[in-house]
Structures are given as structure tokens and as C-alpha cells.
Motif scaffolding. Sequence first.
Motif, PDB file in Angstrom:
ATOM      1  N   ILE A 274     -40.804  41.307  40.499  1.00  0.00           N
ATOM      2  CA  ILE A 274     -41.586  41.440  41.729  1.00  0.00           C
ATOM      3  C   ILE A 274     -43.075  41.406  41.414  1.00  0.00           C
ATOM      4  N   PHE A 275     -43.477  42.086  40.337  1.00  0.00           N
ATOM      5  CA  PHE A 275     -44.885  42.065  39.929  1.00  0.00           C
ATOM      6  C   PHE A 275     -45.342  40.639  39.621  1.00  0.00           C
ATOM      7  N   ILE A 276     -44.503  39.877  38.954  1.00  0.00           N
ATOM      8  CA  ILE A 276     -44.853  38.495  38.611  1.00  0.00           C
ATOM      9  C   ILE A 276     -45.035  37.661  39.877  1.00  0.00           C
ATOM     10  N   VAL A 277     -44.120  37.834  40.835  1.00  0.00           N
ATOM     11  CA  VAL A 277     -44.214  37.079  42.090  1.00  0.00           C
ATOM     12  C   VAL A 277     -45.466  37.478  42.863  1.00  0.00           C
ATOM     13  N   ILE A 278     -45.763  38.776  42.916  1.00  0.00           N
ATOM     14  CA  ILE A 278     -46.969  39.231  43.608  1.00  0.00           C
ATOM     15  C   ILE A 278     -48.222  38.678  42.932  1.00  0.00           C
TER      16      ILE A 278
ATOM     17  N   ILE B 221     -35.321  36.335  41.461  1.00  0.00           N
ATOM     18  CA  ILE B 221     -36.342  35.659  42.265  1.00  0.00           C
ATOM     19  C   ILE B 221     -35.764  35.058  43.538  1.00  0.00           C
ATOM     20  N   ASP B 222     -34.466  34.690  43.520  1.00  0.00           N
ATOM     21  CA  ASP B 222     -33.848  34.125  44.727  1.00  0.00           C
ATOM     22  C   ASP B 222     -33.821  35.138  45.871  1.00  0.00           C
ATOM     23  N   VAL B 223     -33.795  36.410  45.537  1.00  0.00           N
ATOM     24  CA  VAL B 223     -33.780  37.454  46.566  1.00  0.00           C
ATOM     25  C   VAL B 223     -35.171  37.673  47.153  1.00  0.00           C
ATOM     26  N   LEU B 224     -36.202  37.226  46.464  1.00  0.00           N
ATOM     27  CA  LEU B 224     -37.579  37.554  46.836  1.00  0.00           C
ATOM     28  C   LEU B 224     -38.237  36.539  47.762  1.00  0.00           C
ATOM     29  N   TRP B 225     -37.626  35.357  47.930  1.00  0.00           N
ATOM     30  CA  TRP B 225     -38.286  34.334  48.737  1.00  0.00           C
ATOM     31  C   TRP B 225     -38.466  34.774  50.190  1.00  0.00           C
ATOM     32  N   ALA B 226     -37.435  35.333  50.791  1.00  0.00           N
ATOM     33  CA  ALA B 226     -37.534  35.769  52.198  1.00  0.00           C
ATOM     34  C   ALA B 226     -38.540  36.910  52.366  1.00  0.00           C
TER      35      ALA B 226
END
Length: 271
Positions: free
Chosen positions: A248-252, A72-77
Motif C-alpha cells: 500500500i505504501f508503494i502504491v501511495i 496490488i489487484d485489491v488496491l485498484w478500486a
Amino acid sequence: MPITKTSDSAVWRKRTTLQQWALWGGWFLLVVFFIFCWQVMTKDTIWYFVADAPTQAADLGGRMFPPRWSYIDVLWAPLWDTLNIATLGTLLGIAIAIPVAFLAARNTTPSVLFVRPIALFIIVSSRSINSLIWALLLVAIIGPGILAGIVAIGLRSIGFVAKLLYEAIEEIDETQVEAISATGASAAQVVDYAIVPQVLPAFFGISVFRWDINIRESTILGLVGAGGIGLQLQASLNVLAWPQVTMIFIVILGTVVLSEWVSAKVRHAII
């Protein structure tokens, strides 16, 4: 049997032979049409793969869990880029849609025969092409990155916002327009004081609703190189990193749910 209503009660009447044959003929044609469509849709289907689909789905689901929470740390940007694409693209679409809507509305267009058809053509063209296709074209024209995504979302939003807005303009109370015009106001003043106040709530509601839709659409633009979290999704799919895909699906999903909540709250406050 058809029903004939009288003043007191309904009277049942038996269908004639011709009506009965017409009814059965209609059902027969419907069944034939369904069979034809089914054959067209499945002519290239490999039924062995279809039968094996539950096993493959279970195997893929086993690889996707548990999610890789550290990813998840990679997904913030990329998520921030996605939000920027949706927001700036919505603003771009709104800026273009407002004049198009006034040109398309019968009661505000300068020419019903010439200007209005052009405005309607712009609306139809924007709504006919999906944002993913716009992004694919723009990546080829201006190169990959979030700029292509912003412009793609903007072009897609023009038709949606302009269509709903020009319909709201056509449904205004004309008595207010007549009252302002009777004071000797100019055309710009009539728009400012008689039309804009009536369509402003609808405009804000349409804009927020479109922003909510664009949040969802912008999450996949990265699949064609238009930036955002879709880039990370494509990269994870390419290396078969299924736990990352799940993350990624969870974040989306979380982003879409949050945007839906914000959109509902804002629309409720405005309308």
C-alpha cells in the motif's frame, strides 16, 4: 563586537559592559527556555522504549519485506476512490472558494466592514481544521464512505484556494479596472473583463497545486472511515499484514509522485 559602517570602511567597536551582559543574558534565557520545553515534551517518555526503538524498527522492517505484490489487484478500486475523493473534493472546494475570495478581497468586496470579515473568518476556519478532523466529524454526521471524504477535502480546500486567490485579486493592475470602468461597464463586466483575465493564470495554478495536495491527504482519510485506499491500510494494520502495508505504501508513493509530475507539468504550461 558590533560593526559601524562608514563611507570608506567598517569600523569595529567593542561592546559596552551592558551590551555584553544583555547578550549573555539572552543566551542564558534561550538555554533555560529550551530545557523547559524539553522537559515538557519528554515528561511522559519511557526511555527504555526509546532505547529499544532501533531493535523494534529493524524487526518491523524485516516483517514488511518483501512486499506482497499480488495484493496490488485489491488496491485498484480503493485507489480509484482515492483519486475521486481528491478530484471531486477539490472541485467542491474551488466552487465555494471563488465567491469567498471575491468577498474577501478589498478591491472587490461589497463591504470592508461587514462582508470581508465574514469571508476571512470562513477562510481561517477552513484552514484551521485538518482534513482528517473534517473527515472524522463528517463520518459521524453522514456516515462512512467516500462522500464524507469528498466533503472533508472540499471544506479543507476552501481556505487554501480562497486565501491565495483573494491575495491575487488584491494585487491586480488597477489601471485595467479603471479603463474598463471608464467605458461605462457594469460591475459584473468590470470583473469579467478586467479582473478575471489577470487572476486566471494564478487561479489555475492554485487549483492544480491544491489538487496535488489533496491527492496526498485523501490517502489517509480511510483511516477514519472516509473511503479510499486508507481503508485498505487500516484493515491491513489491524491484522498485522505488514507485507500488504508495504504494498500500500508503494502504491501511495507512486500515486503521489505521479500527481506531483502532472501538477508540475500543468502549472508550467499555464504559468
